[in-house]
Design a protein around this motif. Structure first.
Motif, PDB file in Angstrom:
ATOM      1  N   THR A  17       0.816  -1.216   0.000  1.00 32.38           N
ATOM      2  CA  THR A  17       0.000   0.000   0.000  1.00 32.38           C
ATOM      3  C   THR A  17       0.848   1.263   0.000  1.00 32.38           C
ATOM      4  O   THR A  17       0.309   2.354  -0.154  1.00 32.38           O
ATOM      5  CB  THR A  17      -0.944   0.046   1.220  1.00 32.38           C
ATOM      6  OG1 THR A  17      -0.171   0.233   2.415  1.00 32.38           O
ATOM      7  CG2 THR A  17      -1.780  -1.203   1.335  1.00 32.38           C
ATOM      8  N   TRP A  18       2.144   1.130   0.155  1.00 31.26           N
ATOM      9  CA  TRP A  18       3.014   2.294   0.243  1.00 31.26           C
ATOM     10  C   TRP A  18       3.223   2.983  -1.101  1.00 31.26           C
ATOM     11  O   TRP A  18       3.676   4.122  -1.133  1.00 31.26           O
ATOM     12  CB  TRP A  18       4.367   1.910   0.823  1.00 31.26           C
ATOM     13  CG  TRP A  18       4.335   1.521   2.258  1.00 31.26           C
ATOM     14  CD1 TRP A  18       3.271   1.603   3.111  1.00 31.26           C
ATOM     15  CD2 TRP A  18       5.406   0.987   3.011  1.00 31.26           C
ATOM     16  NE1 TRP A  18       3.616   1.144   4.348  1.00 31.26           N
ATOM     17  CE2 TRP A  18       4.926   0.761   4.323  1.00 31.26           C
ATOM     18  CE3 TRP A  18       6.714   0.665   2.724  1.00 31.26           C
ATOM     19  CZ2 TRP A  18       5.718   0.241   5.331  1.00 31.26           C
ATOM     20  CZ3 TRP A  18       7.512   0.141   3.723  1.00 31.26           C
ATOM     21  CH2 TRP A  18       7.020  -0.069   5.024  1.00 31.26           C
ATOM     22  N   SER A  19       2.923   2.294  -2.189  1.00 31.45           N
ATOM     23  CA  SER A  19       3.105   2.907  -3.506  1.00 31.45           C
ATOM     24  C   SER A  19       2.224   2.193  -4.526  1.00 31.45           C
ATOM     25  O   SER A  19       2.128   0.969  -4.519  1.00 31.45           O
ATOM     26  CB  SER A  19       4.569   2.807  -3.939  1.00 31.45           C
ATOM     27  OG  SER A  19       4.719   3.272  -5.257  1.00 31.45           O
ATOM     28  N   ASP A 105      -6.523  -1.129   0.458  1.00 33.37           N
ATOM     29  CA  ASP A 105      -5.328  -0.631   1.144  1.00 33.37           C
ATOM     30  C   ASP A 105      -5.616  -0.373   2.616  1.00 33.37           C
ATOM     31  O   ASP A 105      -4.790  -0.684   3.483  1.00 33.37           O
ATOM     32  CB  ASP A 105      -4.830   0.661   0.487  1.00 33.37           C
ATOM     33  CG  ASP A 105      -4.177   0.420  -0.856  1.00 33.37           C
ATOM     34  OD1 ASP A 105      -3.954  -0.745  -1.220  1.00 33.37           O
ATOM     35  OD2 ASP A 105      -3.894   1.425  -1.548  1.00 33.37           O
ATOM     36  N   LEU A 106      -6.773   0.179   2.894  1.00 29.63           N
ATOM     37  CA  LEU A 106      -7.163   0.460   4.274  1.00 29.63           C
ATOM     38  C   LEU A 106      -7.268  -0.819   5.083  1.00 29.63           C
ATOM     39  O   LEU A 106      -6.804  -0.891   6.216  1.00 29.63           O
ATOM     40  CB  LEU A 106      -8.491   1.224   4.280  1.00 29.63           C
ATOM     41  CG  LEU A 106      -8.973   1.809   5.587  1.00 29.63           C
ATOM     42  CD1 LEU A 106      -7.926   2.721   6.202  1.00 29.63           C
ATOM     43  CD2 LEU A 106     -10.254   2.591   5.350  1.00 29.63           C
ATOM     44  N   ARG A 107      -7.838  -1.858   4.482  1.00 27.13           N
ATOM     45  CA  ARG A 107      -7.931  -3.148   5.164  1.00 27.13           C
ATOM     46  C   ARG A 107      -6.543  -3.685   5.482  1.00 27.13           C
ATOM     47  O   ARG A 107      -6.284  -4.162   6.591  1.00 27.13           O
ATOM     48  CB  ARG A 107      -8.706  -4.155   4.304  1.00 27.13           C
ATOM     49  CG  ARG A 107      -8.827  -5.516   4.960  1.00 27.13           C
ATOM     50  CD  ARG A 107      -8.719  -6.700   4.016  1.00 27.13           C
ATOM     51  NE  ARG A 107      -7.952  -6.547   2.817  1.00 27.13           N
ATOM     52  CZ  ARG A 107      -6.657  -6.888   2.699  1.00 27.13           C
ATOM     53  NH1 ARG A 107      -5.986  -7.361   3.725  1.00 27.13           N
ATOM     54  NH2 ARG A 107      -6.029  -6.750   1.547  1.00 27.13           N
ATOM     55  N   LEU A 166      -5.693   7.017   9.029  1.00 28.12           N
ATOM     56  CA  LEU A 166      -6.531   8.221   8.999  1.00 28.12           C
ATOM     57  C   LEU A 166      -6.495   8.893   7.627  1.00 28.12           C
ATOM     58  O   LEU A 166      -7.521   9.355   7.126  1.00 28.12           O
ATOM     59  CB  LEU A 166      -6.081   9.206  10.083  1.00 28.12           C
ATOM     60  CG  LEU A 166      -6.408   8.806  11.513  1.00 28.12           C
ATOM     61  CD1 LEU A 166      -5.791   9.799  12.487  1.00 28.12           C
ATOM     62  CD2 LEU A 166      -7.901   8.715  11.716  1.00 28.12           C
ATOM     63  N   ARG A 167      -5.314   8.935   7.031  1.00 28.20           N
ATOM     64  CA  ARG A 167      -5.202   9.526   5.694  1.00 28.20           C
ATOM     65  C   ARG A 167      -6.029   8.742   4.679  1.00 28.20           C
ATOM     66  O   ARG A 167      -6.730   9.310   3.850  1.00 28.20           O
ATOM     67  CB  ARG A 167      -3.733   9.573   5.273  1.00 28.20           C
ATOM     68  CG  ARG A 167      -3.518  10.375   3.996  1.00 28.20           C
ATOM     69  CD  ARG A 167      -2.080  10.357   3.540  1.00 28.20           C
ATOM     70  NE  ARG A 167      -1.834   9.084   2.872  1.00 28.20           N
ATOM     71  CZ  ARG A 167      -0.774   8.314   3.069  1.00 28.20           C
ATOM     72  NH1 ARG A 167       0.155   8.681   3.925  1.00 28.20           N
ATOM     73  NH2 ARG A 167      -0.617   7.199   2.413  1.00 28.20           N
ATOM     74  N   ARG A 168      -5.996   7.422   4.774  1.00 33.58           N
ATOM     75  CA  ARG A 168      -6.771   6.593   3.838  1.00 33.58           C
ATOM     76  C   ARG A 168      -8.275   6.708   4.110  1.00 33.58           C
ATOM     77  O   ARG A 168      -9.068   6.688   3.168  1.00 33.58           O
ATOM     78  CB  ARG A 168      -6.331   5.149   3.923  1.00 33.58           C
ATOM     79  CG  ARG A 168      -4.936   4.950   3.391  1.00 33.58           C
ATOM     80  CD  ARG A 168      -4.700   3.531   2.954  1.00 33.58           C
ATOM     81  NE  ARG A 168      -3.306   3.263   2.770  1.00 33.58           N
ATOM     82  CZ  ARG A 168      -2.561   3.677   1.761  1.00 33.58           C
ATOM     83  NH1 ARG A 168      -3.082   4.426   0.838  1.00 33.58           N
ATOM     84  NH2 ARG A 168      -1.288   3.349   1.682  1.00 33.58           N
ATOM     85  N   LEU A 169      -8.663   6.820   5.366  1.00 35.64           N
ATOM     86  CA  LEU A 169     -10.083   7.028   5.670  1.00 35.64           C
ATOM     87  C   LEU A 169     -10.577   8.338   5.075  1.00 35.64           C
ATOM     88  O   LEU A 169     -11.680   8.408   4.516  1.00 35.64           O
ATOM     89  CB  LEU A 169     -10.322   7.016   7.181  1.00 35.64           C
ATOM     90  CG  LEU A 169     -10.371   5.655   7.849  1.00 35.64           C
ATOM     91  CD1 LEU A 169     -10.371   5.810   9.360  1.00 35.64           C
ATOM     92  CD2 LEU A 169     -11.595   4.885   7.398  1.00 35.64           C
ATOM     93  N   ARG A 170      -9.767   9.363   5.179  1.00 37.08           N
ATOM     94  CA  ARG A 170     -10.127  10.655   4.593  1.00 37.08           C
ATOM     95  C   ARG A 170     -10.245  10.542   3.079  1.00 37.08           C
ATOM     96  O   ARG A 170     -11.177  11.069   2.481  1.00 37.08           O
ATOM     97  CB  ARG A 170      -9.077  11.704   4.970  1.00 37.08           C
ATOM     98  CG  ARG A 170      -9.391  13.077   4.437  1.00 37.08           C
ATOM     99  CD  ARG A 170      -8.285  14.074   4.798  1.00 37.08           C
ATOM    100  NE  ARG A 170      -8.565  15.370   4.227  1.00 37.08           N
ATOM    101  CZ  ARG A 170      -8.273  15.720   2.985  1.00 37.08           C
ATOM    102  NH1 ARG A 170      -7.691  14.868   2.189  1.00 37.08           N
ATOM    103  NH2 ARG A 170      -8.562  16.930   2.553  1.00 37.08           N
TER     104      ARG A 170
END
Length: 178
Positions: A17-19, A105-107, A166-170
């Protein structure tokens, strides 16, 4: 050990998920992210190797971290349900083009955070079990100084992972709301 419990897959999913780039750009982005998520905790924990600071209140820390770990597992179940709903009703989110990827990615990030939180809980449980009470020989009591850098590292690493979540939730919210 990781093969039987799937820990290597959890770590690999998290790193993926980093890139979203490919080739050399992907390697560069993952290298920078690796330095960020592993280097910053190391840099913050390193001074405690020389200061010999002793953590206090391990039982209270353990209580907080275990409750937080349970909340992460609840969030993981929610992410699973959201992933199913998005796959089932993808027409509802027709304008959210990358929503499936962000939820995937969030999962991966929440799963990794839960594993780190479980490791931190186990670390604190062991620390609480061996913490000595204050005595005439050791008036401070508490944990041996060398536990502090390890705990600082795990707390910082977990905190940085939570900021990523938090960034991915946003991002997911922005995809759904726009």
């Amino acid at each position: 050990m990781g093969k039987h419990w799937g820990l290597r897959m959890v770590f690999d999913d998290h790193v993926e998920t980093w890139s979203s780039a490919v080739g050399q750009q992907q390697r560069n982005e993952r290298r920078r992210a690796g330095l960020k998520y592993f280097g910053i905790p190391t840099a913050l924990a390193l001074p405690f190797l020389f200061v010999h600071f002793r953590l206090q209140g391990i039982a209270q820390l353990l209580s907080g971290v275990t409750i937080f770990t349970a909340l992460l597992f609840g969030l993981l179940v929610l992410m699973f349900n959201t992933g199913i709903a998005v796959r089932k009703d993808s027409a509802i989110f027709e304008h959210a083009h990358d929503l499936k990827l962000v939820i995937s990615d969030l999962r991966a990030n929440v799963t990794y955070a839960a594993v780190v939180a479980v490791c931190l809980s186990l670390l604190l449980a062991i620390a609480a079990a061996i913490t000595s009470p204050p005595s005439t020989v050791d008036p401070v009591g508490g944990l041996s100084w060398w536990w502090t850098p390890i705990c600082i590292w795990f707390f910082t690493h977990l905190g940085l992972t939570l900021l990523m979540i938090l960034r991915r939730l946003r991002t997911a919210f922005n995809y759904v709301s726009r």
